[in-house]
Scaffold this motif. Structure first.
Motif, PDB file in Angstrom:
ATOM      1  N   HIS B 201       0.794  -1.276  -0.085  1.00 35.11           N
ATOM      2  CA  HIS B 201       0.264  -0.435   0.056  1.00 35.11           C
ATOM      3  C   HIS B 201       0.851   1.584  -0.124  1.00 35.11           C
ATOM      4  CE1 HIS B 201      -3.581  -2.456   2.373  1.00 35.11           C
ATOM      5  NE2 HIS B 201      -3.300  -2.492   0.998  1.00 35.11           N
ATOM      6  N   ARG B 202       1.685   1.411   0.855  1.00 38.85           N
ATOM      7  CA  ARG B 202       3.129   2.386   1.258  1.00 38.85           C
ATOM      8  C   ARG B 202       3.334   2.725  -0.678  1.00 38.85           C
ATOM      9  NH1 ARG B 202       4.444   1.255   6.643  1.00 38.85           N
ATOM     10  NH2 ARG B 202       3.047   0.800   7.402  1.00 38.85           N
ATOM     11  N   LEU B 203       3.723   1.337  -0.769  1.00 41.05           N
ATOM     12  CA  LEU B 203       4.464   1.490  -2.691  1.00 41.05           C
ATOM     13  C   LEU B 203       3.814   2.293  -3.609  1.00 41.05           C
ATOM     14  CD1 LEU B 203       6.802  -1.609  -2.860  1.00 41.05           C
ATOM     15  CD2 LEU B 203       7.547   0.723  -2.365  1.00 41.05           C
ATOM     16  N   ILE B 204       2.542   1.892  -3.367  1.00 39.49           N
ATOM     17  CA  ILE B 204       1.234   2.741  -4.280  1.00 39.49           C
ATOM     18  C   ILE B 204       1.684   3.543  -4.238  1.00 39.49           C
ATOM     19  CG2 ILE B 204      -1.130   2.926  -4.177  1.00 39.49           C
ATOM     20  CD1 ILE B 204      -1.315  -0.138  -3.823  1.00 39.49           C
ATOM     21  N   CYS B 205       1.090   4.157  -2.717  1.00 39.54           N
ATOM     22  CA  CYS B 205       1.365   5.694  -2.251  1.00 39.54           C
ATOM     23  C   CYS B 205       2.342   6.436  -2.944  1.00 39.54           C
ATOM     24  CB  CYS B 205       0.888   6.249  -0.779  1.00 39.54           C
ATOM     25  SG  CYS B 205      -0.593   6.090  -0.084  1.00 39.54           S
ATOM     26  N   PHE B 206       4.242   6.112  -2.584  1.00 38.97           N
ATOM     27  CA  PHE B 206       5.145   6.396  -3.338  1.00 38.97           C
ATOM     28  C   PHE B 206       4.707   6.892  -4.674  1.00 38.97           C
ATOM     29  CE2 PHE B 206       8.833   6.236  -4.425  1.00 38.97           C
ATOM     30  CZ  PHE B 206       9.438   6.895  -4.190  1.00 38.97           C
ATOM     31  N   ASN B 207       4.638   6.059  -5.216  1.00 44.49           N
ATOM     32  CA  ASN B 207       4.276   5.625  -7.142  1.00 44.49           C
ATOM     33  C   ASN B 207       3.278   7.513  -7.162  1.00 44.49           C
ATOM     34  OD1 ASN B 207       5.050   3.627  -9.132  1.00 44.49           O
ATOM     35  ND2 ASN B 207       5.722   3.091  -7.210  1.00 44.49           N
ATOM     36  N   LEU B 208       2.252   7.019  -6.609  1.00 44.42           N
ATOM     37  CA  LEU B 208       0.935   8.655  -6.799  1.00 44.42           C
ATOM     38  C   LEU B 208       1.500   9.566  -6.564  1.00 44.42           C
ATOM     39  CD1 LEU B 208      -2.103   7.234  -5.122  1.00 44.42           C
ATOM     40  CD2 LEU B 208      -1.268   6.776  -7.620  1.00 44.42           C
ATOM     41  N   PHE B 209       2.484   9.454  -5.513  1.00 45.48           N
ATOM     42  CA  PHE B 209       3.594  10.719  -5.226  1.00 45.48           C
ATOM     43  C   PHE B 209       4.104  11.608  -6.018  1.00 45.48           C
ATOM     44  CE2 PHE B 209       6.530  13.469  -2.644  1.00 45.48           C
ATOM     45  CZ  PHE B 209       5.258  14.183  -1.765  1.00 45.48           C
ATOM     46  N   TRP B 210       5.877  10.195  -6.187  1.00 48.55           N
ATOM     47  CA  TRP B 210       6.286  10.517  -6.524  1.00 48.55           C
ATOM     48  C   TRP B 210       5.790  11.260  -8.654  1.00 48.55           C
ATOM     49  CZ3 TRP B 210      10.858  11.241  -5.086  1.00 48.55           C
ATOM     50  CH2 TRP B 210      11.729  11.284  -6.161  1.00 48.55           C
ATOM     51  N   HIS B 211       4.520  10.354  -8.778  1.00 48.66           N
ATOM     52  CA  HIS B 211       3.998  10.698 -10.532  1.00 48.66           C
ATOM     53  C   HIS B 211       3.221  12.310 -10.133  1.00 48.66           C
ATOM     54  CE1 HIS B 211       4.934   7.003 -12.447  1.00 48.66           C
ATOM     55  NE2 HIS B 211       4.383   6.608 -11.089  1.00 48.66           N
ATOM     56  N   ALA B 212       3.488  12.581  -8.998  1.00 47.10           N
ATOM     57  CA  ALA B 212       2.047  13.890  -8.770  1.00 47.10           C
ATOM     58  C   ALA B 212       3.342  14.999  -9.143  1.00 47.10           C
ATOM     59  CB  ALA B 212       1.612  13.652  -7.523  1.00 47.10           C
ATOM     60  N   LEU B 213       4.371  14.765  -8.253  1.00 51.47           N
ATOM     61  CA  LEU B 213       5.205  15.673  -8.617  1.00 51.47           C
ATOM     62  C   LEU B 213       6.383  16.099  -9.896  1.00 51.47           C
ATOM     63  CD1 LEU B 213       8.075  14.832  -5.836  1.00 51.47           C
ATOM     64  CD2 LEU B 213       6.312  16.675  -5.725  1.00 51.47           C
ATOM     65  N   ASP B 214       6.286  14.786 -10.898  1.00 49.28           N
ATOM     66  CA  ASP B 214       6.294  14.889 -11.959  1.00 49.28           C
ATOM     67  C   ASP B 214       5.089  15.678 -13.043  1.00 49.28           C
ATOM     68  OD1 ASP B 214       8.520  13.629 -12.826  1.00 49.28           O
ATOM     69  OD2 ASP B 214       7.485  12.873 -14.700  1.00 49.28           O
ATOM     70  N   ILE B 215       4.266  16.174 -12.876  1.00 48.17           N
ATOM     71  CA  ILE B 215       3.370  16.779 -13.690  1.00 48.17           C
ATOM     72  C   ILE B 215       2.753  18.159 -13.466  1.00 48.17           C
ATOM     73  CG2 ILE B 215       0.837  16.682 -13.726  1.00 48.17           C
ATOM     74  CD1 ILE B 215       0.270  14.230 -12.839  1.00 48.17           C
ATOM     75  N   VAL B 216       3.664  18.155 -11.786  1.00 49.69           N
ATOM     76  CA  VAL B 216       3.545  20.053 -10.927  1.00 49.69           C
ATOM     77  C   VAL B 216       4.830  20.071 -11.913  1.00 49.69           C
ATOM     78  CG1 VAL B 216       4.419  21.132  -8.890  1.00 49.69           C
ATOM     79  CG2 VAL B 216       2.636  19.296  -8.732  1.00 49.69           C
ATOM     80  N   TRP B 217       5.851  19.739 -12.363  1.00 46.76           N
ATOM     81  CA  TRP B 217       6.981  20.542 -12.455  1.00 46.76           C
ATOM     82  C   TRP B 217       6.820  20.547 -13.821  1.00 46.76           C
ATOM     83  CZ3 TRP B 217      11.283  22.611 -11.742  1.00 46.76           C
ATOM     84  CH2 TRP B 217      11.962  22.383 -12.128  1.00 46.76           C
ATOM     85  N   ILE B 218       5.836  19.474 -14.295  1.00 45.36           N
ATOM     86  CA  ILE B 218       6.042  19.592 -15.912  1.00 45.36           C
ATOM     87  C   ILE B 218       5.131  21.247 -16.243  1.00 45.36           C
ATOM     88  CG2 ILE B 218       4.239  19.370 -18.179  1.00 45.36           C
ATOM     89  CD1 ILE B 218       6.754  17.746 -17.391  1.00 45.36           C
ATOM     90  N   GLY B 219       4.439  21.527 -14.931  1.00 44.86           N
ATOM     91  CA  GLY B 219       3.564  23.006 -14.963  1.00 44.86           C
ATOM     92  C   GLY B 219       4.432  24.169 -14.724  1.00 44.86           C
ATOM     93  N   ILE B 220       5.756  23.570 -13.800  1.00 41.94           N
ATOM     94  CA  ILE B 220       6.925  24.563 -13.353  1.00 41.94           C
ATOM     95  C   ILE B 220       7.865  24.594 -14.435  1.00 41.94           C
ATOM     96  CG2 ILE B 220       8.640  25.011 -12.046  1.00 41.94           C
ATOM     97  CD1 ILE B 220       7.348  23.660  -9.565  1.00 41.94           C
ATOM     98  N   PHE B 221       8.209  24.114 -15.386  1.00 44.93           N
ATOM     99  CA  PHE B 221       8.739  23.690 -16.569  1.00 44.93           C
ATOM    100  C   PHE B 221       8.504  24.624 -17.275  1.00 44.93           C
ATOM    101  CE2 PHE B 221      10.456  21.994 -20.724  1.00 44.93           C
ATOM    102  CZ  PHE B 221      11.660  22.336 -20.760  1.00 44.93           C
ATOM    103  N   THR B 222       6.884  25.171 -17.924  1.00 43.87           N
ATOM    104  CA  THR B 222       6.132  25.180 -18.842  1.00 43.87           C
ATOM    105  C   THR B 222       6.464  26.983 -18.400  1.00 43.87           C
ATOM    106  OG1 THR B 222       5.148  23.200 -19.245  1.00 43.87           O
ATOM    107  CG2 THR B 222       4.391  25.227 -20.740  1.00 43.87           C
TER     108      THR B 222
END
Ligand code: HEM
Ligand SMILES: [Cu+2]
Lengths: 670, 231
Positions: B201-222
């Motif tokens: 379960h924690r690995l699931i959450c960690f994955n979600l977290f990490w991907h979310a940071l990626d999405i945010v970064w796309i926003g920052i990058f752009t």
């Protein structure tokens, strides 16, 4: 070593905070000694402090809230009496102290009084009403509560170590920037609210997940009690807006600690950005408070009218409507910013539209009573007082929402009267109605009715005597937060208001008396059936107080008003449903992680306030280590053996048999 | 209720594939709703669903947090107070490397979760390690960027614009750093405890977290870097 902290932080020269802190410390020490002497620590530690039972946490939330309401009330008494004494006279509170009092009053009442109470109700009720055994994340629930307690503690520490903010309950910059407020007051505010805000967010996530994913079999969305709907709406608002508060406070913190320029009036900072951001949280926040109160009233109106709630679906729709629109009105708090007529018009209209949703609710409550067998018990009194009071408060809100009118009334005593009208009439009356209503469920005995009625009438009359003059004062031109007054025409109104406070004090005393008398007479007030008010939702299907696992067997819901259906069937067939097959139950184990986290965040907050960097780092590391240790544990649940489940439930069924007999005899039910 | 033993989410996906026209409307359809997903009248969801769901909601709140910092950047973007403008401080080549590292790390993170689903401890650990390494590269590059800017006297104390720039980018960097700490903890937990349900379960959450940071970064990058370099 100790940062900015030294002996001068103790207010030795100011008698009022000094004496107050002395008394508070004395009481605290006395309580600690009493607990130690009676050997209550193990009980407290195992049954309460480390408990992850949603009911216990709910009760602790409410206890915290009640204590803080009293603290905030003390501030209120000081402000009203001071203003009455400060007309062409010095009064008794020097400006810097008066400013702390009104700031502490607002902060404490909203964030540490009303919020914990509302969250407490949600915690206690939502799983019971949904027919499940706990919230989605029991341990995080405990963390959330203790973080709120940590914030409350920090606010109160500021009373005797240092000072509190003097900026108002929303610390508007540039006043709240270091340039103009160099002391530790705003820092206390920032860390206390930040920490408790995280706790609130955790609880919000928890309740949203619980409502959306953990309903007992058959409990579809449109069968949930309205309170669950309002809890869901309120917690969705928490999830959507508390991060805004966190962000805003973090930005102000960066400005203050590191000299950044989010909100400064120099170097390109933008103070109005703070005002926008903080109200983007602040307005939804008032609905976070009042929506669950609406839920409480909905339960009470239908129970005490002996009728299903009128217009259940429209009630749900109105709740969600308010939930969404409440995020689109924030600018009405600063029409005077000068955003221009188009913007002001938009927000004026959107604010007034909220009254439509509220109006739907009011009519639904009135029609619920219409044609019902209304029982005027104490919860019902509070609810009817609410309808009357809240309508007036809503109407003055709509007046304020007209931008040109607001240019006159903004930040006047009229505004102060408005929001007390809605918050006391809506939220506080709701809380008192709810405490009265669910007290027997939580503790197993009812509250004394006579004292309850006395308390209601004092509060109701006291409220109007205190706040009607404030409307008048506002229209006479008196602005809010005045430490000194030199207009003779205001004198009579300020005096009347003090009389009102006197009546309110009597109300508070009556409530304390009610509690004392009820505890004394608890055997005669005992609720043996678990259903003292002839209730309609599932919490009344449990014994009072409910066992820690709530339901021996998860109920199977077949229609709206789950428990009412069960009850009707029992009366019709003259028997309870057959004894179910019991199975062992798995419940989460207790955990001290919430308590320890809160301990470290308190230390952290305190260290940050006083610039004791090493201590802050130690506390942070300790909190992290604590979490890892917690995550390392292997046992998450324990098993409740069948025998225990069965014996608890058989006792409940025996009580129900008796209730069934009584109901049939009295023909309470058709 | 047909219970196939699959995780409810997988079960739900299977249903959707088989019945593409009733997306997400199980509860009202002729078919029975998915048991254990917490839908409609089926009773409480299973733990795995609850944990993932709750974490999604947390992520939504985190997105709101970020959006405030985005909003602040939008408001203060022109408030340079005589200091440098945004186009004078962005360094696109470095940010391109940062972005690549972070996007790759999302990919490896997903691979690690695939390995988790196959219950392969070795590959889970290997991909987690790579993810952590790429995250570290990202954070170090960002740190280098901040230090170089500071050396040129470009600090948040100079102007509202710089405050909002450092605030937004720094908040994301802080998230990645905390994610790294979490990742390290998960490495240890997977090693010591293996794939117990709560670890998964924690690995699931960690994955979600990490991907979310990626999405945010796309926003920052752009929004911060690409659009910033244009002006
Ligand atoms: C019909 C519904 C309502 C409308 C149209 C309305 C409108 C307004 C407006 C326009 C203001 C700003 C006035 C000013 O600053 O000049 C205001 C202030 C306020 N309202 Fe309401 N309101 C409504 C309901 C409520 C409710 C239900 C609550 C709380 C439960 C509430 C709590 C407050 C508070 C706390 C403030 C002022 C806070 C401060 O400035 O410190 N209002 N309201
Ligand atoms: Cu408002």
């Amino acid at each position: 070593m100790l940062g900015k902290l030294d002996l001068s932080a103790i207010p030795l020269s100011q008698p009022i905070p000094l004496i107050t802190s002395f008394v508070v410390i004395l009481i605290a020490v006395a309580v600690l000694i009493l607990i130690t002497a009676k050997g209550w620590w193990p009980y407290l530690w195992h049954e309460w402090i480390t408990s992850v039972d949603h009911k216990r946490i709910g009760v602790m939330y409410c206890l915290l809230g009640v204590v803080m309401l009293i603290r905030g009330f003390a501030d209120a008494i000081m402000m009203r009496t001071h203003q009455a004494l400060a007309i062409d006279a010095p009064g008794y509170l020097p400006p810097e102290h008066y400013d702390q009092v009104f700031t502490a009053h607002g902060t404490i009442m909203i964030l540490f009084g009303a919020m914990p109470l509302v969250l407490g109700f949600m915690n206690f009720l939502v799983p019971l009403q949904l027919g499940v055994r706990d919230v989605a994340f029991p341990t995080f629930n405990s963390v959330g509560f203790w973080l709120t307690a940590s914030g409350a503690l920090l606010v109160n520490v500021s009373l005797f170590v240092g000072e509190f903010a003097r900026t108002g309950w929303l610390p508007y910059p540039p006043l709240s920037e270091t340039t103009y407020t160099p002391g530790v007051g705003v820092d206390y505010y920032l860390w206390a609210v930040q920490i408790s805000g995280v706790g609130t967010l955790i609880t919000g996530i928890n309740i949203v997940t619980t409502v959306l994913k953990m309903r007992c079999p058959g409990m579809s969305f449109l069968r949930m009690p309205v309170f669950c709907w309002t809890a869901l709406a309120s917690c969705m608002l928490i999830v959507a807006t508390f991060p805004i508060l966190s962000a805003t406070l973090a930005m102000l913190t960066l400005d203050r600690y590191l000299g950044w320029h989010y909100f400064t009036n120099t170097a390109g900072g933008n103070p109005m950005m703070f005002v926008n951001l903080v109200w983007a949280w602040g307005h939804p926040e008032v609905y976070i408070l009042v929506l669950p109160a609406f839920g409480i009233f909905s339960e009470i109106f239908s129970t005490f009218s002996g009728k299903p709630l009128f217009g259940y679906r429209s009630m749900v729709a109105a709740t969600l409507f308010i939930c969404i629109v409440s995020m689109m009105v924030w600018l009405h708090h600063f029409f005077t910013m000068g955003a221009g007529p188009a913007v002001n018009t938009f927000f004026g209209i959107s604010s007034s539209i909220i009254a439509v949703g509220t109006g739907v609710k009011i009519y639904n409550w009135i029609f619920t009573m219409y044609g019902g067998r209304v029982r005027f018990e104490v919860p019902m009194l509070w609810s009817m007082g609410f309808i009357f009071t809240f309508i007036i408060g809503g109407l003055t809100g709509v007046l304020l929402a007209i931008p040109p009118a607001d240019f006159v009334t903004h930040n006047s005593m009229f505004l102060v009267a408005h929001f007390h009208n809605v918050i006391i009439g809506g939220v506080v009356f709701g809380i008192f109605a709810g405490l009265e209503f669910w007290f027997p469920k939580a503790f197993g005995f009812r509250l004394h009715e006579g004292w309850g009625k006395v308390a209601f009438w004092f509060a109701f009359i006291g409220f109007w005597v205190t706040f009607t003059p404030l409307y008048v004062l506002g229209l006479l031109g008196m602005t809010r937060r005045l430490q000194h007054i030199n207009i003779e025409a205001w004198r009579p109104w300020l005096y009347i208001s003090v009389i009102g406070v006197g009546i309110l004090i009597l109300g508070v005393i009556s409530q304390v008396m009610q509690l004392v008398v009820s505890i004394r007479d608890r055997e005669t007030l005992r609720d043996v059936t678990g259903d003292p008010w002839d209730g309609r939702s599932l919490e009344w299907a449990t014994p009072s107080p409910p066992p820690f696992f709530n339901f021996a067997v998860m109920p199977n819901v077949e229609g709206e008003e789950a428990y009412w259906g069960i009850k009707l069937r029992a009366v019709e067939t003259q028997q309870l449903s057959p004894e179910p097959k019991y199975e062992p139950i798995h419940m989460p184990v207790n955990s001290p992680v919430g308590f320890f986290t809160a301990f470290f965040t308190t230390v952290f907050g305190f260290a940050m306030v006083w610039y004791i960097w090493w201590l802050a780092s130690v506390a942070l590391v300790a909190a992290f280590v604590g979490f890892v240790v917690f995550a390392w544990r292997d046992i998450h649940e324990f098993e409740v053996p069948i025998e225990q489940v069965a014996s608890v439930d058989r006792a409940r069924r025996a009580a129900r048999e008796a209730l069934l007999e009584k109901l049939t005899r009295q023909e309470v039910l058709p | 209720m047909t219970y196939t033993g699959l995780p409810a989410s997988v079960e739900a996906i299977r249903r959707v594939r088989e019945d593409p026209h009733r997306l997400g409307h199980r509860a009202h359809g002729p078919e029975e709703p998915v048991a254990g997903a917490g839908h409609g009248e089926t009773g409480p969801a299973r733990k795995r669903i609850i944990v993932g769901y709750g974490f999604w909601i947390y992520l939504l709140s985190d997105i709101v947090l970020f959006s405030c910092f985005f909003a602040a950047f939008a408001v203060l973007r022109g408030a340079t107070a005589g200091g440098p403008t945004i186009s004078q401080i962005v360094d696109i080549p470095r940010v391109a490397i940062e972005t690549t590292a972070l996007l790759l790390s999302s990919y490896t993170c997903m691979l690690s979760f695939a390995a988790t689903n196959a219950r392969s401890r070795l590959w889970t650990q290997i991909f987690l390690l790579i993810t952590g390494f790429l995250g570290l590269v990202f954070v170090l590059l960002e740190l280098q960027e901040f230090i170089e800017l500071a050396a040129r006297g470009i600090t948040p104390q100079v102007s509202g614009m710089l405050t909002s720039f450092f605030g937004l980018v720094g908040l994301h960097g802080l998230h990645v750093t905390l994610g790294g700490l979490w990742l390290a903890t998960m490495l240890a937990q997977v090693q010591v405890k293996g794939f117990r349900p709560e670890i998964v379960h924690r690995l699931i959450c960690f994955n979600l977290f990490w991907h979310a940071l990626d999405i945010v970064w796309i926003g920052i990058f752009t929004i911060v870097y690409l659009l910033g370099s244009l002006t």
